[in-house]
Design a protein around this motif. Structure first.
Motif, PDB file in Angstrom:
ATOM      1  N   THR A   1     -87.832  13.070 -43.305  1.00 45.87           N
ATOM      2  CA  THR A   1     -89.038  13.576 -43.379  1.00 45.87           C
ATOM      3  C   THR A   1     -88.824  14.780 -44.468  1.00 45.87           C
ATOM      4  O   THR A   1     -89.793  15.827 -44.703  1.00 45.87           O
ATOM      5  N   LYS A   2     -87.610  15.112 -44.497  1.00 42.24           N
ATOM      6  CA  LYS A   2     -87.211  16.593 -45.188  1.00 42.24           C
ATOM      7  C   LYS A   2     -87.514  16.408 -46.646  1.00 42.24           C
ATOM      8  O   LYS A   2     -87.282  15.209 -47.369  1.00 42.24           O
ATOM      9  N   PRO A   3     -88.132  17.485 -47.454  1.00 45.96           N
ATOM     10  CA  PRO A   3     -88.574  17.447 -48.920  1.00 45.96           C
ATOM     11  C   PRO A   3     -87.173  17.351 -49.635  1.00 45.96           C
ATOM     12  O   PRO A   3     -87.183  16.761 -50.583  1.00 45.96           O
ATOM     13  N   ASP A   4     -86.176  18.123 -49.096  1.00 46.31           N
ATOM     14  CA  ASP A   4     -85.000  17.918 -50.088  1.00 46.31           C
ATOM     15  C   ASP A   4     -83.607  17.674 -49.238  1.00 46.31           C
ATOM     16  O   ASP A   4     -83.705  17.935 -48.047  1.00 46.31           O
ATOM     17  N   THR A   5     -82.605  17.360 -49.898  1.00 51.36           N
ATOM     18  CA  THR A   5     -81.493  17.126 -49.315  1.00 51.36           C
ATOM     19  C   THR A   5     -80.459  18.536 -48.926  1.00 51.36           C
ATOM     20  O   THR A   5     -80.753  19.302 -49.579  1.00 51.36           O
ATOM     21  N   ASP A   6     -79.833  18.343 -47.798  1.00 50.17           N
ATOM     22  CA  ASP A   6     -78.977  19.294 -47.497  1.00 50.17           C
ATOM     23  C   ASP A   6     -77.587  19.216 -48.053  1.00 50.17           C
ATOM     24  O   ASP A   6     -76.545  19.951 -47.612  1.00 50.17           O
ATOM     25  N   VAL A   7     -77.349  18.243 -48.603  1.00 55.64           N
ATOM     26  CA  VAL A   7     -76.042  17.770 -49.072  1.00 55.64           C
ATOM     27  C   VAL A   7     -75.713  18.181 -50.545  1.00 55.64           C
ATOM     28  O   VAL A   7     -76.550  17.831 -51.229  1.00 55.64           O
ATOM     29  N   ASP A   8     -74.637  18.835 -50.846  1.00 58.49           N
ATOM     30  CA  ASP A   8     -74.173  19.254 -52.099  1.00 58.49           C
ATOM     31  C   ASP A   8     -73.450  18.086 -52.680  1.00 58.49           C
ATOM     32  O   ASP A   8     -72.147  17.959 -52.556  1.00 58.49           O
ATOM     33  N   TRP A   9     -74.196  17.222 -53.458  1.00 62.33           N
ATOM     34  CA  TRP A   9     -73.461  16.128 -53.815  1.00 62.33           C
ATOM     35  C   TRP A   9     -72.730  16.327 -55.001  1.00 62.33           C
ATOM     36  O   TRP A   9     -71.704  15.586 -55.066  1.00 62.33           O
ATOM     37  N   ALA A  10     -72.895  17.314 -55.837  1.00 64.39           N
ATOM     38  CA  ALA A  10     -72.093  17.924 -56.884  1.00 64.39           C
ATOM     39  C   ALA A  10     -70.503  18.166 -56.248  1.00 64.39           C
ATOM     40  O   ALA A  10     -69.748  17.884 -56.947  1.00 64.39           O
ATOM     41  N   HIS A  11     -70.672  18.866 -55.195  1.00 61.72           N
ATOM     42  CA  HIS A  11     -69.345  19.393 -54.869  1.00 61.72           C
ATOM     43  C   HIS A  11     -68.658  18.085 -53.975  1.00 61.72           C
ATOM     44  O   HIS A  11     -67.474  18.002 -54.101  1.00 61.72           O
ATOM     45  N   LEU A  12     -69.515  17.384 -53.326  1.00 60.28           N
ATOM     46  CA  LEU A  12     -68.781  16.150 -52.543  1.00 60.28           C
ATOM     47  C   LEU A  12     -68.063  15.301 -53.655  1.00 60.28           C
ATOM     48  O   LEU A  12     -66.872  14.572 -53.510  1.00 60.28           O
ATOM     49  N   ALA A  13     -68.785  15.147 -54.786  1.00 58.45           N
ATOM     50  CA  ALA A  13     -68.233  14.181 -56.051  1.00 58.45           C
ATOM     51  C   ALA A  13     -66.988  14.752 -56.415  1.00 58.45           C
ATOM     52  O   ALA A  13     -65.780  13.998 -56.657  1.00 58.45           O
ATOM     53  N   ARG A  14     -67.071  16.066 -56.639  1.00 58.53           N
ATOM     54  CA  ARG A  14     -65.883  16.664 -57.534  1.00 58.53           C
ATOM     55  C   ARG A  14     -64.867  17.417 -56.849  1.00 58.53           C
ATOM     56  O   ARG A  14     -63.806  17.756 -57.210  1.00 58.53           O
ATOM     57  N   GLY A  15     -65.252  18.101 -55.516  1.00 56.69           N
ATOM     58  CA  GLY A  15     -64.456  18.868 -54.896  1.00 56.69           C
ATOM     59  C   GLY A  15     -63.757  18.617 -53.606  1.00 56.69           C
ATOM     60  O   GLY A  15     -63.275  19.298 -53.028  1.00 56.69           O
ATOM     61  N   VAL A  16     -64.053  17.337 -53.196  1.00 50.45           N
ATOM     62  CA  VAL A  16     -63.577  17.094 -51.895  1.00 50.45           C
ATOM     63  C   VAL A  16     -62.844  15.910 -52.155  1.00 50.45           C
ATOM     64  O   VAL A  16     -63.215  14.785 -52.608  1.00 50.45           O
ATOM     65  N   GLY A  17     -61.357  15.801 -51.408  1.00 48.71           N
ATOM     66  CA  GLY A  17     -60.459  14.575 -51.709  1.00 48.71           C
ATOM     67  C   GLY A  17     -61.078  13.361 -51.104  1.00 48.71           C
ATOM     68  O   GLY A  17     -61.268  12.313 -51.424  1.00 48.71           O
ATOM     69  N   THR A  18     -61.534  13.552 -49.749  1.00 47.91           N
ATOM     70  CA  THR A  18     -61.965  12.329 -48.893  1.00 47.91           C
ATOM     71  C   THR A  18     -63.402  12.724 -48.456  1.00 47.91           C
ATOM     72  O   THR A  18     -63.739  13.679 -47.661  1.00 47.91           O
ATOM     73  N   VAL A  19     -64.295  11.949 -48.374  1.00 45.21           N
ATOM     74  CA  VAL A  19     -65.780  11.936 -47.848  1.00 45.21           C
ATOM     75  C   VAL A  19     -66.030  10.722 -46.621  1.00 45.21           C
ATOM     76  O   VAL A  19     -65.940   9.656 -47.175  1.00 45.21           O
ATOM     77  N   VAL A  20     -66.356  11.336 -45.567  1.00 48.01           N
ATOM     78  CA  VAL A  20     -66.672  10.356 -44.509  1.00 48.01           C
ATOM     79  C   VAL A  20     -68.198  10.367 -44.180  1.00 48.01           C
ATOM     80  O   VAL A  20     -68.509  11.579 -43.946  1.00 48.01           O
ATOM     81  N   PHE A  21     -68.766   9.286 -44.272  1.00 50.73           N
ATOM     82  CA  PHE A  21     -70.221   9.139 -44.068  1.00 50.73           C
ATOM     83  C   PHE A  21     -70.371   8.584 -42.632  1.00 50.73           C
ATOM     84  O   PHE A  21     -69.953   7.487 -42.209  1.00 50.73           O
ATOM     85  N   TYR A  22     -71.019   9.279 -41.693  1.00 49.69           N
ATOM     86  CA  TYR A  22     -71.555   8.633 -40.630  1.00 49.69           C
ATOM     87  C   TYR A  22     -72.877   8.326 -40.686  1.00 49.69           C
ATOM     88  O   TYR A  22     -73.742   8.559 -41.428  1.00 49.69           O
ATOM     89  N   MET A  23     -73.007   7.080 -39.786  1.00 50.76           N
ATOM     90  CA  MET A  23     -74.351   6.354 -40.178  1.00 50.76           C
ATOM     91  C   MET A  23     -74.998   6.023 -41.473  1.00 50.76           C
ATOM     92  O   MET A  23     -76.145   6.030 -41.650  1.00 50.76           O
ATOM     93  N   GLY A  24     -73.773   5.585 -42.224  1.00 49.79           N
ATOM     94  CA  GLY A  24     -74.075   5.458 -43.472  1.00 49.79           C
ATOM     95  C   GLY A  24     -74.126   4.069 -44.282  1.00 49.79           C
ATOM     96  O   GLY A  24     -74.619   3.766 -45.460  1.00 49.79           O
ATOM     97  N   VAL A  25     -74.193   2.834 -43.428  1.00 49.05           N
ATOM     98  CA  VAL A  25     -74.115   1.971 -43.807  1.00 49.05           C
ATOM     99  C   VAL A  25     -75.616   1.392 -44.460  1.00 49.05           C
ATOM    100  O   VAL A  25     -75.737   0.842 -45.521  1.00 49.05           O
ATOM    101  N   GLY A  26     -76.602   1.945 -43.985  1.00 53.35           N
ATOM    102  CA  GLY A  26     -77.872   1.404 -44.424  1.00 53.35           C
ATOM    103  C   GLY A  26     -78.359   2.234 -45.844  1.00 53.35           C
ATOM    104  O   GLY A  26     -79.077   1.628 -46.847  1.00 53.35           O
ATOM    105  N   LYS A  27     -77.586   3.454 -46.177  1.00 54.26           N
ATOM    106  CA  LYS A  27     -77.991   4.208 -47.241  1.00 54.26           C
ATOM    107  C   LYS A  27     -76.623   3.985 -48.206  1.00 54.26           C
ATOM    108  O   LYS A  27     -76.533   4.942 -49.058  1.00 54.26           O
ATOM    109  N   MET A  28     -75.818   3.026 -48.099  1.00 56.02           N
ATOM    110  CA  MET A  28     -74.405   3.235 -48.634  1.00 56.02           C
ATOM    111  C   MET A  28     -74.814   3.149 -50.298  1.00 56.02           C
ATOM    112  O   MET A  28     -74.306   3.708 -51.087  1.00 56.02           O
ATOM    113  N   ALA A  29     -75.401   2.314 -50.822  1.00 53.28           N
ATOM    114  CA  ALA A  29     -75.787   2.038 -52.140  1.00 53.28           C
ATOM    115  C   ALA A  29     -76.308   3.590 -52.868  1.00 53.28           C
ATOM    116  O   ALA A  29     -76.065   3.895 -53.860  1.00 53.28           O
TER     117      ALA A  29
END
Length: 502
Positions: free
Chosen positions: A149-177
């Motif tokens: 229901t949120k209009p925007d994401t709270d996740v900084d995808w650019a930082h996750l993609a380039r600035g973090v070594g390991t990303v761990v997603f909780y409850m993420g199997v349904g939205k994996m793709a």
């Protein structure tokens, strides 16, 4: 009265990861408020607490968060110790912060008990370190399923993609793709290793590996579902070398244990240590003899016997209870020789200060007869047998034939316990059981009465020839029998069966 609410992390599933503080609070809890993902084995640590299920899992809420908050406030006004048990850690995607704020605003005392979070534990069990020198100097824990229901994401995808070594997603199997697509759009390489871990730290844990580009299809084909954790990063490649949890001899095997629950803990623990998922189905429970007077009389006369023969740990326990009723103890056996059939029986005697004079090489009545006769003449000897209500006549008949005065008393009886029968029958029908274990003839008889003799694809494992004979008489095949007639021998037999059979 205003009680204290304890927001307790139950860990990711494996009962061995429960903290000492959590275990202590559960044992003295007045009421337990728990979620769907709390392991049943952990729940057993609060046998006397009132239970309130608020089952939150994967968006299917038994209670809304607002209702849960109100429940906690209400229970704190009725009970001294309220334990709010949450899977993992209360403050890591557990909404424990929201609950703590409500309690603080209501003036209710509370305590936070951290738990081991799945984001660390599940990868570790899969052989994936979330940080590793030279590979990943940082790790991010991210919700894989934001509020739609949120209009925007709270996740900084650019930082996750380039600035973090390991990303761990909780409850993420349904939205994996979708989540992987965003990582790649913001610069993460498509060939970055990734893994999906289902039911992390549970015996049923499964892990599939691939890359950002390939894992969604691999996980879909493997049927990976919730609850699952997704790990992205170069560290995933270490799983090939460091994987251990799902590579143990009995990993992925579901084994039904029919032994009395109070005596099944060591047996179940040994199976679980080898990777098995144990389903406890105690088809019998131990009860005092219908007429306790013969055992009490035998306890009063304990010192007059030449031999006392115990055929099980249950017999030892009940005999000592009868001794205690006479305000007596092990000293009453001074000068009496003691025979114990089986190491578990011997261990129970030693726990009570008595070292058996005789432990037969084989743990059956025939071997006990040979051992007793081999220890000297029993002609004229007074021999007490303290055993189950329904027991074979081999032992007393053979000793009487040799001239012994045998007093055969009922120390205990076994009562059928049918709780869980429908669940086990359904699991067998669906082919979800790999083995059913039997540790006594009585467990076989009650299992057949409750569930039937047909077990489908499951293997039947017996502790020894007497139990095996009972199974065959009742129309049940026996696939494996312990070489040593103990639970340790039965564990070894199962291990050999599945390792050899694949």
């Amino acid at each position: 009265m205003t009680g204290t609410v304890y927001l307790v992390g139950a860990g990711p599933g494996d009962p061995g990861l429960l903290t000492l503080r959590a275990a202590e609070l559960m044992e003295r809890a007045d009421v337990l408020v728990y979620d769907a993902l709390v392991s049943p084995a952990i729940m057993e640590r609060a046998p006397h607490a009132e239970r309130v299920y608020v089952g939150k899992r994967g968006g299917e809420h038994h209670r809304t968060q607002e209702q849960i908050n109100a429940i906690l406030v209400d229970l704190a006004g009725k009970h001294r110790t309220v334990v709010r048990l949450k899977g993992g850690d209360p403050f890591v995607f557990g909404r424990g912060g929201e609950e703590a704020l409500v309690l603080a605003q209501a003036g209710i005392p509370f305590e936070i008990v951290p738990g081991v979070t799945a984001g660390i534990a599940a990868p570790a069990y899969a052989g994936i370190p979330v940080t590793q020198r030279g590979m990943a100097a940082s790790v991010a824990f991210v919700t894989g399923h934001e509020d739609p229901t949120k209009p925007d994401t709270d996740v900084d995808w650019a930082h996750l993609a380039r600035g973090v070594g390991t990303v761990v997603f909780y409850m993420g199997v349904g939205k994996m793709a979708d989540n992987f697509r965003r990582l790649m759009e913001h610069g993460r390489a498509p060939d970055t290793p990734a893994a999906a871990i289902e039911w992390g730290t549970y015996p049923r844990q499964r892990t599939v590996s691939g890359t950002l580009q390939t894992l969604p299809a691999i996980a879909r084909e493997a049927g990976i579902g919730a609850p699952s954790l997704i790990v992205v990063g170069e560290v995933v490649a270490l799983r090939d070398t460091l994987g251990w949890w799902d590579r143990r001899p009995l990993s992925g095997r579901r084994i039904v244990v029919t032994r009395v629950r109070a005596q099944a803990s060591d047996f179940a623990a040994a199976l679980e240590a080898l990777g098995a998922e144990v389903v406890q189905f105690p088809v019998i429970r131990i009860a005092p003899a219908e007429d306790p007077e013969p055992l009490r009389e035998a306890a009063r006369q304990a010192g007059t016997f030449d031999w006392i023969v115990f055929t099980s740990a249950n017999g030892v326990e009940r005999f000592w209870y009868a001794l205690a009723e006479q305000k007596s103890d092990a000293r009453a056996l001074g000068g009496v020789r003691v025979c114990a059939i089986g190491p578990a029986t011997a261990a129970e005697l030693q726990r009570r200060g008595v070292t058996p004079d005789l432990v037969p090489d084989e743990f059956v009545a025939e071997s006990a007869v040979r051992a007793l006769l081999g220890a000297g003449s029993v002609h004229g000897a007074r021999i007490l047998l303290a055993r189950a209500a329904v027991a074979r006549a081999v032992l007393p008949d053979s000793l009487r034939a040799a001239g012994a005065d045998v007093i055969d008393v009922v120390a205990y009886t076994t009562v059928q316990d049918g709780s869980g029968a429908e669940r086990v029958r359904a699991m067998l029908d669906r082919g979800e059981v790999d083995a059913v274990t039997f540790t006594a003839s009585s467990t076989v008889k009650n299992f057949v009465e409750l569930v039937g003799a047909e077990v489908g694809r499951a293997k039947v494992a017996s502790i020894g020839p007497v139990t095996s004979a009972t199974a065959r008489e009742l129309g049940m095949r026996v696939d494996v029998e312990a070489a040593e007639y103990t639970t340790a021998g039965l564990v070894q037999a199962l291990n050999q069966l599945f390792v050899a059979g694949g």
